[in-house]
Design an enzyme around this catalytic site. Structure first.
Site, PDB file in Angstrom:
ATOM      1  N   THR A  46       0.833  -1.205   0.000  1.00  0.00           N
ATOM      2  CA  THR A  46       0.000   0.000   0.000  1.00  0.00           C
ATOM      3  C   THR A  46       0.867   1.255   0.000  1.00  0.00           C
ATOM      4  O   THR A  46       0.651   2.177  -0.789  1.00  0.00           O
ATOM      5  CB  THR A  46      -0.896   0.001   1.253  1.00  0.00           C
ATOM      6  OG1 THR A  46      -1.679  -1.185   1.264  1.00  0.00           O
ATOM      7  CG2 THR A  46      -1.811   1.209   1.256  1.00  0.00           C
ATOM      8  N   THR A  47       1.859   1.285   0.886  1.00  0.00           N
ATOM      9  CA  THR A  47       2.731   2.449   1.002  1.00  0.00           C
ATOM     10  C   THR A  47       3.543   2.661  -0.267  1.00  0.00           C
ATOM     11  O   THR A  47       3.934   3.791  -0.580  1.00  0.00           O
ATOM     12  CB  THR A  47       3.665   2.285   2.216  1.00  0.00           C
ATOM     13  OG1 THR A  47       2.885   1.925   3.349  1.00  0.00           O
ATOM     14  CG2 THR A  47       4.425   3.561   2.511  1.00  0.00           C
ATOM     15  N   TYR A 109     -12.786  -4.263  -3.438  1.00  0.00           N
ATOM     16  CA  TYR A 109     -13.902  -3.839  -4.287  1.00  0.00           C
ATOM     17  C   TYR A 109     -14.935  -4.931  -4.503  1.00  0.00           C
ATOM     18  O   TYR A 109     -16.097  -4.745  -4.180  1.00  0.00           O
ATOM     19  CB  TYR A 109     -13.426  -3.290  -5.643  1.00  0.00           C
ATOM     20  CG  TYR A 109     -14.560  -2.637  -6.419  1.00  0.00           C
ATOM     21  CD1 TYR A 109     -15.018  -1.377  -6.034  1.00  0.00           C
ATOM     22  CD2 TYR A 109     -15.191  -3.285  -7.458  1.00  0.00           C
ATOM     23  CE1 TYR A 109     -16.085  -0.780  -6.695  1.00  0.00           C
ATOM     24  CE2 TYR A 109     -16.256  -2.697  -8.136  1.00  0.00           C
ATOM     25  CZ  TYR A 109     -16.698  -1.458  -7.736  1.00  0.00           C
ATOM     26  OH  TYR A 109     -17.759  -0.876  -8.389  1.00  0.00           O
ATOM     27  N   ARG A 140      -8.958  -0.319   3.991  1.00  0.00           N
ATOM     28  CA  ARG A 140      -8.627  -0.164   2.574  1.00  0.00           C
ATOM     29  C   ARG A 140      -9.520  -1.014   1.667  1.00  0.00           C
ATOM     30  O   ARG A 140      -9.858  -0.595   0.573  1.00  0.00           O
ATOM     31  CB  ARG A 140      -7.167  -0.572   2.330  1.00  0.00           C
ATOM     32  CG  ARG A 140      -6.135   0.346   2.949  1.00  0.00           C
ATOM     33  CD  ARG A 140      -5.878   1.540   2.062  1.00  0.00           C
ATOM     34  NE  ARG A 140      -4.781   2.335   2.580  1.00  0.00           N
ATOM     35  CZ  ARG A 140      -4.194   3.333   1.904  1.00  0.00           C
ATOM     36  NH1 ARG A 140      -4.588   3.633   0.688  1.00  0.00           N
ATOM     37  NH2 ARG A 140      -3.226   4.014   2.456  1.00  0.00           N
ATOM     38  N   ILE A 205       5.181  -4.630  10.082  1.00  0.00           N
ATOM     39  CA  ILE A 205       5.404  -4.181   8.703  1.00  0.00           C
ATOM     40  C   ILE A 205       5.013  -2.717   8.712  1.00  0.00           C
ATOM     41  O   ILE A 205       3.842  -2.366   8.835  1.00  0.00           O
ATOM     42  CB  ILE A 205       4.599  -5.020   7.700  1.00  0.00           C
ATOM     43  CG1 ILE A 205       5.121  -6.463   7.712  1.00  0.00           C
ATOM     44  CG2 ILE A 205       4.701  -4.428   6.297  1.00  0.00           C
ATOM     45  CD1 ILE A 205       4.357  -7.416   6.804  1.00  0.00           C
TER      46      ILE A 205
END
Length: 294
Positions: A46-47, A109, A140, A205
């Site tokens: 993600t980052t 999604y 997320r 993480i």
């Protein structure tokens, strides 16, 4: 055996102003992380803004991470997808490039059921012989991997751990109780490193590691070495910085922090934007108080 113990950095992807990936700077970041004690490189998470990358860019980032790391620490490649076939393809390529393991986010999604999660992760694991760390981040994706589902998946040798970013410590406790000490739980939230370690976690993480790799590594090492009071004190001292790094959606603030530190992370890719001016003073103050900005 854990894929790693300690602090793994969810490393940013540096971009030029035109939006191209700055691979030379990525190599510098990897060296900076390893020289400051980071225990694993997590690339294309993600980052790292993997969701904005083409497959070619994604795989090139993994290749650069593997080549530059050169076996000094494990490389864990984010290859999760909301399309199982796509996830298999990315994972197969990550293995060919030399990644030590993959980070598999829950499909987003289309929001799989718990049965769908089991079948999705199982399909990837059976198609590609490479250890995986599950990634539960409902903020997320809209989907949580329930503790019982984690337990069912942990029965497979290829599922070796989870990055737990629900923010729910009760969920973490239930996973630890069900899966036992051989299953690796990593904090996915920098403000919960110590609580998750106290439940038998193996590390974190981390977003924080991008700007404070030594301090993040030291939180975990101190705790695992039995210096719990010192580890707790360091965790609490860094809370204002952790909060500042999430004043907007990640990785907007951490890239702004790296740029303030002169490390040339560049911009985020749209739809992420630059940090709002109103948040800059707080970020600067947090970096200064943490000894990271003069």
């Amino acid at each position: 055996m854990a894929i790693f113990k300690g602090a793994g950095v969810a490393i940013v992807t540096p971009f030029y102003e035109n939006g191209d990936i700055n691979f030379g700077k990525l190599e510098e970041y990897i060296d900076f992380q390893i020289s400051n004690g980071t225990d694993a490189i997590i690339i294309c998470g993600t980052t790292g803004e993997a969701s904005t990358m083409t497959d070619d860019e994604h795989l090139e980032c993994i290749k650069v991470a593997v080549d530059r790391t050169a076996g000094r620490v494990p490389v864990i490649a984010g290859t999760g997808s909301n399309d199982t076939r796509h996830g298999i393809n990315l994972t197969r390529n990550a293995k060919a490039l030399g990644a030590d393991a993959t980070l598999q986010v829950t499909p987003y999604y289309n929001k799989a059921t718990q049965k769908g999660l089991v079948e999705h992760f199982t399909a990837i694991g059976k198609a590609v012989d490479l250890p995986m760390i599950l990634y539960s981040v409902p903020s997320r994706t809209g989907v949580t991997i329930n503790p019982q589902t984690v337990y069912e998946l942990s029965k497979y040798d290829f599922v070796q751990g989870i990055k737990e970013a629900t923010g729910n410590i009760s969920t973490v406790a239930e996973i630890a109780a069900l899966c036992g000490d051989d299953f690796s739980i990593y904090s996915g939230n920098d403000d919960q490193i110590i609580p998750i370690l106290s439940l038998g976690g193996k590390g974190v993480i981390s977003v924080l590691s991008n700007v404070a790799p030594k301090q993040t590594h030291d939180i975990v090492k101190l705790y695992l070495d039995g210096h719990t009071k010192e580890a707790r004190a360091l965790q609490l001292r860094l809370l204002p910085l952790i909060k500042a790094l999430f004043c907007e959606v990640n990785p907007i603030p951490v890239k702004a922090a790296l740029n303030l530190m002169g490390m040339e992370a560049g911009p985020c890719r749209l739809p992420l934007t630059t940090l709002e001016e109103a948040h800059l003073p707080g970020l600067k103050n947090a970096l200064t108080n943490a000894g990271l900005l003069v």
